[in-house]
Design a protein around this motif. Structure first.
Motif, short mmCIF file in Angstrom:
data_model
loop_
_atom_site.label_atom_id
_atom_site.label_comp_id
_atom_site.label_asym_id
_atom_site.label_seq_id
_atom_site.Cartn_x
_atom_site.Cartn_y
_atom_site.Cartn_z
N ALA A 499 0.84 -1.21 0.00
CA ALA A 499 0.00 0.00 0.00
C ALA A 499 0.87 1.25 0.00
O ALA A 499 0.60 2.21 -0.74
N LYS A 500 1.94 1.22 0.81
CA LYS A 500 2.81 2.41 0.89
C LYS A 500 3.51 2.67 -0.44
O LYS A 500 3.61 3.80 -0.90
N LEU A 501 4.03 1.60 -1.03
CA LEU A 501 4.76 1.83 -2.28
C LEU A 501 3.81 2.24 -3.40
O LEU A 501 4.16 3.05 -4.25
N ASP A 502 2.60 1.66 -3.40
CA ASP A 502 1.62 2.07 -4.42
C ASP A 502 1.28 3.55 -4.27
O ASP A 502 1.15 4.28 -5.26
N THR A 503 1.16 3.97 -3.02
CA THR A 503 0.90 5.40 -2.79
C THR A 503 2.06 6.24 -3.30
O THR A 503 1.87 7.25 -3.98
N ALA A 504 3.28 5.81 -2.99
CA ALA A 504 4.46 6.58 -3.40
C ALA A 504 4.53 6.68 -4.93
O ALA A 504 4.78 7.76 -5.48
N MET A 505 4.28 5.55 -5.62
CA MET A 505 4.35 5.61 -7.08
C MET A 505 3.21 6.45 -7.65
O MET A 505 3.36 7.12 -8.68
N GLY A 506 2.06 6.42 -6.97
CA GLY A 506 0.94 7.27 -7.39
C GLY A 506 1.27 8.74 -7.24
O GLY A 506 0.92 9.57 -8.08
N VAL A 507 1.94 9.06 -6.14
CA VAL A 507 2.37 10.46 -5.93
C VAL A 507 3.38 10.85 -7.00
O VAL A 507 3.31 11.94 -7.59
N TRP A 508 4.31 9.95 -7.27
CA TRP A 508 5.38 10.23 -8.25
C TRP A 508 4.78 10.61 -9.62
O TRP A 508 5.17 11.62 -10.22
N THR A 509 3.84 9.81 -10.09
CA THR A 509 3.32 10.05 -11.43
C THR A 509 2.33 11.21 -11.48
O THR A 509 2.17 11.83 -12.53
N ARG A 510 1.71 11.50 -10.36
CA ARG A 510 0.76 12.62 -10.36
C ARG A 510 1.47 13.94 -10.14
O ARG A 510 1.24 14.93 -10.85
N LYS A 511 2.36 13.94 -9.17
CA LYS A 511 3.06 15.19 -8.83
C LYS A 511 3.93 15.68 -9.99
O LYS A 511 4.07 16.88 -10.22
N PHE A 512 4.53 14.73 -10.71
CA PHE A 512 5.50 15.12 -11.75
C PHE A 512 4.95 14.98 -13.16
O PHE A 512 5.71 14.87 -14.11
N ARG A 513 3.63 14.96 -13.30
CA ARG A 513 3.05 14.90 -14.65
C ARG A 513 3.46 16.16 -15.42
O ARG A 513 3.39 17.26 -14.91
N PHE A 514 3.89 15.95 -16.64
CA PHE A 514 4.35 17.02 -17.54
C PHE A 514 5.58 17.73 -16.99
O PHE A 514 5.85 18.88 -17.32
N GLN A 515 6.33 17.03 -16.15
CA GLN A 515 7.58 17.62 -15.65
C GLN A 515 8.74 16.68 -15.94
O GLN A 515 8.57 15.61 -16.53
N HIS A 516 9.92 17.09 -15.53
CA HIS A 516 11.13 16.33 -15.85
C HIS A 516 11.91 16.02 -14.58
O HIS A 516 13.00 16.56 -14.37
N PRO A 517 11.38 15.17 -13.72
CA PRO A 517 12.05 14.91 -12.44
C PRO A 517 13.26 14.00 -12.61
O PRO A 517 13.44 13.35 -13.64
N GLY A 518 14.08 13.95 -11.54
CA GLY A 518 15.27 13.12 -11.56
C GLY A 518 15.29 12.14 -10.40
O GLY A 518 14.34 12.08 -9.59
N PRO A 519 16.37 11.37 -10.26
CA PRO A 519 16.44 10.35 -9.22
C PRO A 519 16.26 10.88 -7.81
O PRO A 519 15.60 10.24 -6.98
N GLU A 520 16.81 12.06 -7.52
CA GLU A 520 16.68 12.60 -6.16
C GLU A 520 15.22 12.89 -5.82
O GLU A 520 14.80 12.72 -4.67
N ASP A 521 14.47 13.34 -6.81
CA ASP A 521 13.04 13.56 -6.58
C ASP A 521 12.36 12.24 -6.21
O ASP A 521 11.49 12.20 -5.34
#
Lengths: 723, 283
Positions: A499-521
């Motif tokens: 559940a935690k990792l699914d949430t994290a990946m959901g945040v990753w793809t939503r927060k950085f939509r149309f952006q260019h994030p890197g590994p530190e993000d």
């Protein structure tokens, strides 16, 4: 006479019976191996973080706008193109130059970076016919800037790149690789201002080779136009040659492309069709799409098209004649994957999707991703238990999120799209096919996780998060970027909580939509939504040349007869005789190789059939296991297995680990007979699972199934060659 | 060989259960010997798992199976080579077994020892017959099946694959019928060698008797089909969660039935060869 008739009748009945036995046997055998009917699963339930999901950007900050017209000559396999390219200076400084990628020049000769790189073990037949792109005019306010171009010669420019040694060009005056060019501007372009260039260009497509080109009358145009490099916020251009292993990184923008092909050809392209007409024997289609960073198209005079609305998206399937069953499988995969990924990673924002199944002899064009257009591949026949078509389709569709909507730098950080996408594949394929996500053949169920597992030790223990061109070989790149990334993320998901990792990946793809994030993000998201120890494990696994193996070294279990022998005290020597106490002293030794610190489940099995589980950590003292709490977990685990746990057979203590070994003591009324490390196969990064178990019998029971099956199969062979 | 011995009881595999059991036991023993390196290797690798080797083969997901394949990568080629050599040696020895078995079926009253002696007598002729018929089957497969199918597939590369598959399968089916006829004729020739002690050339003259070959083919076809179909039964049984003992017994019963079907084909060839010989005055 009557006897002869009766004999013939008997023989006929016998033949019929035998034929029936044979026929029924063949049907039963086929049914035993037939895969079960598959239907798209319900969308997964993914918990948003506290405070809800981050706001998803509705549109990208459009930095570029391409308005292009392209005319295909299928006989010469050439494209004439012209149009305008608009750039907004989104950086913080004035620009003195532009950088253009001329990707099609990667196929111009055998000395380009793309073709000369020694990347054994990865797709791409580099011996096929050449292709190129010529710029005929690139003008700004009437001034042709093309004569002032400066080719960017990357020889020796990237010392970390072992594949492009510094050798002299074959012909003096220009580099062999012409995929990266600098265009000086006549005057600086201030921050926030825009310019529009007019461009005329001419493509000669190569024979189809890894991604793009032609085969017969089939044409696939990927990376076919002069493309602006991505402009970073600080004013640097993210420019690079076209490497064999990676290509994508660009600014988001809009594409308005008009395609002109012979009337008999069917077109598939990024974005929806806004107008279509047939004129003077030519088919002319205009496709317009916003919020993307690339545009690709295909044209063939033998495509069979099917349109279907799936999850609100108009999906267009293009395939060779006779591939109806393949399209059925692709449609099922798209339906399932759209549901899955919409729920996990945020809704697919485009109105259309085109799924191209190239013809067999152009399969090099298959398995690629472009915005709103993917290419797949595989055989034409119906589902047969091998899920190749579904796997490729789901993977390429997944790229709409991992590369498309989250615009990571594929060249510098290929794991950010290919690896994360491979992880997403596992989740989607797992809910579609269960544990037989790769192969379902009767009782044999092979998961695509095995590809991830093999990726962990594919070639070299290279860091996973590193530029594509730095990997030692294509085999190593493929194993580490695709396989090992998925293995690490699945391991983190299973050990730190799905559940935690699914949430994290959901945040990753939503927060950085149309952006260019890197590994530190990414590490920051993990730390915030899963925890610091998960972040630490991820940093070790992704950023170091890690290797990891846990194993059951041995176990012992012997009767506890109390104190036995001679004991000296103040009252003299005392002799203690063995007691007949019904207790056993038992221990299991567990080992770890490598620095990765993960929770490890250990299952202990006892002679009376009871089992118990403990979770241990080898890591630093900060991660030491508290002795008492896991007792509850052990009970729960054992009950889940349907085996009662005797109250006295819990491990009595854990030995503090020195980082490489761990001793589990399990004294109690029953003998410890076996130990299994990681019984649920949570640790996909474990390099060897065959050393994860030990038993007192030490294999004396043999391998009855292996014995039976090998006897049966070799018996079939002896019958074949026998009398 | 005299005709009088045959007149009393027609050739029948069922009337020689001793020979049938002996052939089955020989095949099982050979299979057991050849399978031993495989099962022993697997036992040493996964035998210590408390759930037994079932976990390596049938654990959903197959991760242990992948690890097993990786672990055995080095020895796999050696195992395949050893098994192949063993099968080749057995194929040679089975010519002798075939001769003895055919002789036993041919004459229900013949002692097993005499049948074995007869097998030794006809060994070389049956060996050459086996090589010739095998070679002929390969040539037919290539000329009537594989080469035409390949030619069609090249020409139909742009066709709808379903139609192309149908057309490609036609020469393969035709070649399969011819190969089946060759195998039927080879059995008839074997019967003539064993029963009438014919020379190889004389035995092969049965090829001129198309009715006999056709009759043997028609009689063999349901037995072959049943024999192949029994493999399907075996696969179906394996796919169920039965005990290893149950599956073992089922598989061995199927193996025995397949041997019996082969005996039935040989008996049919012997009866047919006898009838044809009698019609042409050969004893």
């Amino acid at each position: 006479m009557a006897d002869a008739r009766a004999s013939r009748r008997r023989e006929s009945i016998e033949a019929l019976l035998l034929a029936a036995i044979g026929g029924i046997g063949l049907i039963m055998g086929a049914r035993a191996l037939r895969p079960a009917q598959v239907v798209p699963a319900r969308p997964p339930s993914v918990e948003p973080p506290l405070g809800g999901w981050p706001r998803i950007a509705e549109h990208a900050d459009g930095v570029v706008r391409y308005t292009l017209q392209a005319k295909l000559d299928p006989a010469s396999h050439e494209i004439d193109g012209h149009g305008t390219i608009t750039l907004k200076n989104s950086s913080s400084i004035a620009l003195n130059d532009l950088r253009l990628h001329l990707y099609l020049n990667a196929f111009k000769n055998d000395r380009t970076v793309f073709r000369r790189a020694r990347v054994g073990g990865f797709r791409g037949d580099r011996s096929r016919g050449a292709g190129y792109i010529d710029i005929r005019r690139l003008s700004l306010a009437g001034e042709d800037l093309w004569p002032k171009r400066e080719w960017i010669d990357h020889r020796g420019d990237t010392p970390q790149d072992p594949h492009t040694p510094n050798t002299a060009p074959i012909v003096e005056g220009a580099p062999d690789d012409q995929t990266d060019v600098r265009i000086p501007l006549p005057k600086p372009l201030p921050a926030g201002e825009s310019i529009t260039l007019e461009v005329d260009f001419h493509d000669r497509l190569p024979e189809v080779t890894e991604r793009t080109g032609y085969e017969g009358s089939f044409h696939f145009a990927g990376q076919w136009f002069p493309k602006l490099a991505r402009l970073e916020k600080d004013g640097r251009w993210a420019s690079f040659p076209f490497h064999h292993l990676a290509e994508f990184y660009a600014d988001y923008g809009s594409f308005d492309v008009t395609l002109d092909v012979p009337e008999t050809f069917t077109i598939g392209a990024s974005g929806p069709v806004v107008s279509s007409k047939v004129e003077a024997g030519r088919r002319i289609e205009r496709h317009v799409i916003d919020d993307v960073h690339d545009f690709a198209w295909t044209a063939w005079d033998r495509f069979v098209a099917r349109e279907q609305r799936i999850e609100g998206v108009l999906v267009r399937f293009l395939a060779p004649p006779g591939y109806g069953a393949a399209i059925d499988r692709e449609a099922l995969a798209v339906e399932h994957a759209l549901r899955d990924k919409n729920a996990r990673f945020g809704a697919y924002p485009y109105p259309v999707l085109t799924v191209v199944h190239p013809p067999d002899d152009a399969d090099e064009a298959g398995g690629m991703e472009y915005p709103t257009l993917i290419t797949t591949g595989g055989p034409w026949w119906p589902n047969h238990g091998l899920h190749e078509i579904e796997g490729v389709t789901i993977h390429e569709l997944g790229h709409q999120w991992f590369y498309g909507l989250v615009g990571t730098h594929e060249v510098e950080w290929p794991a950010g799209d290919e690896g994360f996408n491979s992880y997403a594949d596992e989740l989607a394929l797992g809910t579609l096919f269960g544990r037989g996500s790769g192969v379902t053949l009767g009782p044999l169920q092979l998961s695509t996780e095995m590809l991830a597992v093999r990726g962990v030790d594919a070639s070299f223990d290279e860091p996973i998060f590193q530029p594509a061109h730095r990997f030692a070989s294509g085999r190593s790149y493929g194993g580490r970027v695709y396989g090992a990334t998925a293995a690490v993320l699945l391991t983190l998901r299973r050990t730190f909580g799905a559940a935690k990792l699914d949430t994290a990946m959901g945040v990753w793809t939503r927060k950085f939509r149309f952006q260019h994030p890197g590994p530190e993000d990414f590490f920051a998201v993990l730390g915030e939504h899963v925890g610091a120890d998960c972040e630490a494990a991820a940093r070790t696994a992704f950023s170091t040349p890690f290797s990891y193996d846990v194993y059951a070294e041995s176990l012992s279990s012997e009767k506890d007869r109390g104190p036995v022998g001679y004991f000296d005290g103040k009252d003299g020597r005392v002799k203690k005789e063995p007691e007949d106490a019904a207790r056993w002293k038992s221990s299991a030794w567990i080992g770890r190789r490598g620095a990765l610190d993960l929770p490890v489940d250990v299952e202990l099995r006892f002679a009376d059939g009871s089992r118990t589980r403990r979770t241990i950590r080898f890591g630093a003292p900060a991660y030491a296991v508290a002795p008492a709490p896991p007792m509850i977990g052990a009970d729960v685990a054992a009950i889940a297995l349907g085996v009662p746990v005797a109250a006295d057979t819990q491990p009595s203590q854990q030995s503090p680990s020195n980082g490489t070994w761990y001793r589990l003591d399990a004294d109690g009324p029953t003998q410890l007979v076996a130990v299994i490390v990681d019984p649920d196969h949570k640790l996909l990064v474990d390099r060897d699972r065959l050393d994860n178990f030990a038993s007192l019998s030490n294999g004396r029971g043999g391998a009855p199934i292996a014995r039976e099956r090998s006897l049966a199969w070799i018996g079939v062979l002896t019958r074949l060659v026998g009398p | 060989m005299t005709g009088a011995a045959h007149a009393a009881a027609p050739a029948s595999a069922r009337r020689r259960p001793d020979a049938l059991v002996l052939v089955f036991v020989v095949e099982v023993l050979i299979a057991w010997v050849l399978a031993a390196p495989w099962s022993e290797t697997l036992a040493r690798t996964v035998g210590a798992h408390p759930d037994g080797d079932r976990v390596a083969f049938w654990h959903p997901g197959g991760l242990l199976l992948v690890d097993l394949a990786e672990r055995l990568r080095g020895v796999l080629s050696a195992l395949v080579a050893a098994t192949s050599i063993g099968l080749a040696v057995f194929a040679l020895a089975s010519v002798f077994v075939l001769g003895a078995w055919t002789a036993a079926i041919d004459d229900p009253g013949r002692p097993l020892r005499a049948a074995i002696a007869r097998g030794a007598e006809v060994f070389w002729r049956l060996l050459v017959l086996g090589v010739v018929s095998g070679f002929a089957a390969c040539v037919v497969a290539a000329l009537l099946g594989i080469i035409p199918a390949w030619g069609i597939s090249v020409r139909l590369a742009d066709w709808d694959p379903r139609a192309a598959l149908f057309l490609i399968s036609l020469p393969l089916l035709v070649s399969a019928v011819f190969i089946a006829a060759i195998l039927a004729a080879a059995d008839l020739a074997r019967a003539r060698v064993v029963r009438h002690d014919m020379s190889l050339l004389a035995a092969l003259a049965i090829l001129r008797d198309r009715r006999a070959v056709w009759s043997q083919l028609v009689a063999s076809a349901p037995r072959w089909l049943a024999s192949i179909g029994l493999l399907g039964w075996g696969a179906a049984i394996s796919s169920h969660s039965l005990s290893v003992t149950t599956i073992f017994l089922s598989h061995q019963a199927i193996a025995f039935a397949r041997v019996a079907l082969r005996g039935s084909v040989l008996a049919r060839a012997l009866r047919l060869a006898g009838a044809r010989a009698a019609a042409s005055g050969i004893e």
